[in-house]
Design a protein around this motif. Structure first.
Motif, PDB file in Angstrom:
ATOM      1  N   ARG A   8       0.828  -1.318   0.085  1.00 28.39           N
ATOM      2  CA  ARG A   8       0.132   0.113  -0.134  1.00 28.39           C
ATOM      3  C   ARG A   8       0.780   1.333   0.091  1.00 28.39           C
ATOM      4  O   ARG A   8       0.524   2.428  -0.750  1.00 28.39           O
ATOM      5  CB  ARG A   8      -1.033  -0.108   1.431  1.00 28.39           C
ATOM      6  N   VAL A  19      -7.176   6.530  -7.806  1.00 29.45           N
ATOM      7  CA  VAL A  19      -8.159   5.909  -7.420  1.00 29.45           C
ATOM      8  C   VAL A  19      -7.852   4.384  -7.506  1.00 29.45           C
ATOM      9  O   VAL A  19      -8.222   3.291  -6.675  1.00 29.45           O
ATOM     10  CB  VAL A  19      -9.289   5.965  -8.543  1.00 29.45           C
ATOM     11  N   LEU A  20      -6.853   3.987  -8.636  1.00 30.64           N
ATOM     12  CA  LEU A  20      -6.481   2.733  -8.592  1.00 30.64           C
ATOM     13  C   LEU A  20      -5.504   2.360  -7.387  1.00 30.64           C
ATOM     14  O   LEU A  20      -5.680   1.121  -6.926  1.00 30.64           O
ATOM     15  CB  LEU A  20      -5.570   2.451  -9.863  1.00 30.64           C
ATOM     16  N   ASP A  44      -6.039   3.442  -4.187  1.00 32.21           N
ATOM     17  CA  ASP A  44      -6.966   3.344  -3.364  1.00 32.21           C
ATOM     18  C   ASP A  44      -7.854   2.048  -3.317  1.00 32.21           C
ATOM     19  O   ASP A  44      -7.914   1.406  -2.397  1.00 32.21           O
ATOM     20  CB  ASP A  44      -8.186   4.551  -3.265  1.00 32.21           C
ATOM     21  N   VAL A  45      -8.229   1.809  -4.728  1.00 31.01           N
ATOM     22  CA  VAL A  45      -8.986   0.374  -4.897  1.00 31.01           C
ATOM     23  C   VAL A  45      -8.029  -0.955  -4.786  1.00 31.01           C
ATOM     24  O   VAL A  45      -8.569  -1.824  -3.796  1.00 31.01           O
ATOM     25  CB  VAL A  45      -9.624   0.388  -6.233  1.00 31.01           C
ATOM     26  N   LEU A  46      -6.732  -0.691  -4.831  1.00 32.39           N
ATOM     27  CA  LEU A  46      -5.892  -1.651  -4.481  1.00 32.39           C
ATOM     28  C   LEU A  46      -5.572  -2.015  -2.914  1.00 32.39           C
ATOM     29  O   LEU A  46      -5.608  -3.206  -2.559  1.00 32.39           O
ATOM     30  CB  LEU A  46      -4.457  -1.481  -5.159  1.00 32.39           C
ATOM     31  N   ARG A 106      -7.888  -1.154  -0.518  1.00 36.16           N
ATOM     32  CA  ARG A 106      -9.020  -1.369  -0.126  1.00 36.16           C
ATOM     33  C   ARG A 106      -9.233  -2.992  -0.300  1.00 36.16           C
ATOM     34  O   ARG A 106      -9.620  -3.693   0.428  1.00 36.16           O
ATOM     35  CB  ARG A 106     -10.206  -0.796  -0.429  1.00 36.16           C
ATOM     36  N   ALA A 107      -8.781  -3.507  -1.494  1.00 38.76           N
ATOM     37  CA  ALA A 107      -9.108  -4.878  -2.091  1.00 38.76           C
ATOM     38  C   ALA A 107      -8.020  -5.661  -1.303  1.00 38.76           C
ATOM     39  O   ALA A 107      -8.372  -6.663  -0.863  1.00 38.76           O
ATOM     40  CB  ALA A 107      -8.899  -4.925  -3.555  1.00 38.76           C
TER      41      ALA A 107
END
Length: 172
Positions: free
Chosen positions: A99, A133-134, A136-138, A140-141
């Motif tokens: 992260r 955004v990518l 952040d998505v990474l 969270r996932a």
């Protein structure tokens, strides 16, 4: 009449003596039979008490064996759960590094958008937003996957512990 009575008196005495002897023999036979039955009942009662005591001891020993089996399964399961928790903590630390890398890339893209050309700056700004955004998505996932993996590992360890306890009790 007295003479008849006197002549019958020895016969009457013999009959009474015979009746007394027969009653005594009958009474003795009943006493012996009762004593025989009483001794047989006492022997049966003592055999039953011994069998009950032996069965209780065997049941206690079996119960203790079951409890030891369950305790071992619980200890093994707790070790597995502790290992899964430690593995999840290690994975979480590695994920934090991933992260951090994603955040650094997004920050670098955001910093690079400050160029003098407005056309390049607009495209760079859109790329920076997309990268943010990518990232952040990474993050969270990855975090959710780590949480689910930890839950799944602990559930598996608990299931195995339950199976081991069952097999320990059922003797399968």
């Amino acid at each position: 009449m007295n003479a008849i009575l006197l002549r019958a008196l020895p016969y009457l005495g013999a009959v009474l003596l015979t009746a007394g002897a027969l009653f005594g023999a009958y009474h003795h036979g009943v006493s012996v039979t009762n004593a025989t039955w009483q001794s047989q009942w006492s022997e049966r009662d003592s055999r039953d008490a011994k069998a009950k005591s032996d069965n209780e001891a065997a049941s206690r020993a079996q119960e203790q064996a079951f409890q030891q089996s369950i305790n071992k399964a619980v200890q093994d399961g707790q070790r597995t759960i502790d290992q899964a928790t430690a593995d999840a903590a290690d994975a979480r630390a590695a994920a934090d590094g991933l992260r951090g890398t994603a955040d650094a890339i997004a920050a670098r893209l955001a910093a690079s958008q400050a160029s003098g050309n407005s056309c390049i700056a607009t495209a760079s700004q859109a790329a920076a937003r997309s990268a943010g955004v990518l990232a952040d998505v990474l993050k969270r996932a990855d975090q959710r996957a780590g949480d689910l993996a930890e839950i799944a590992d602990q559930a598996r360890a608990r299931g195995i512990t339950c199976e081991q306890a069952y097999y320990g009790i059922s003797g399968k």
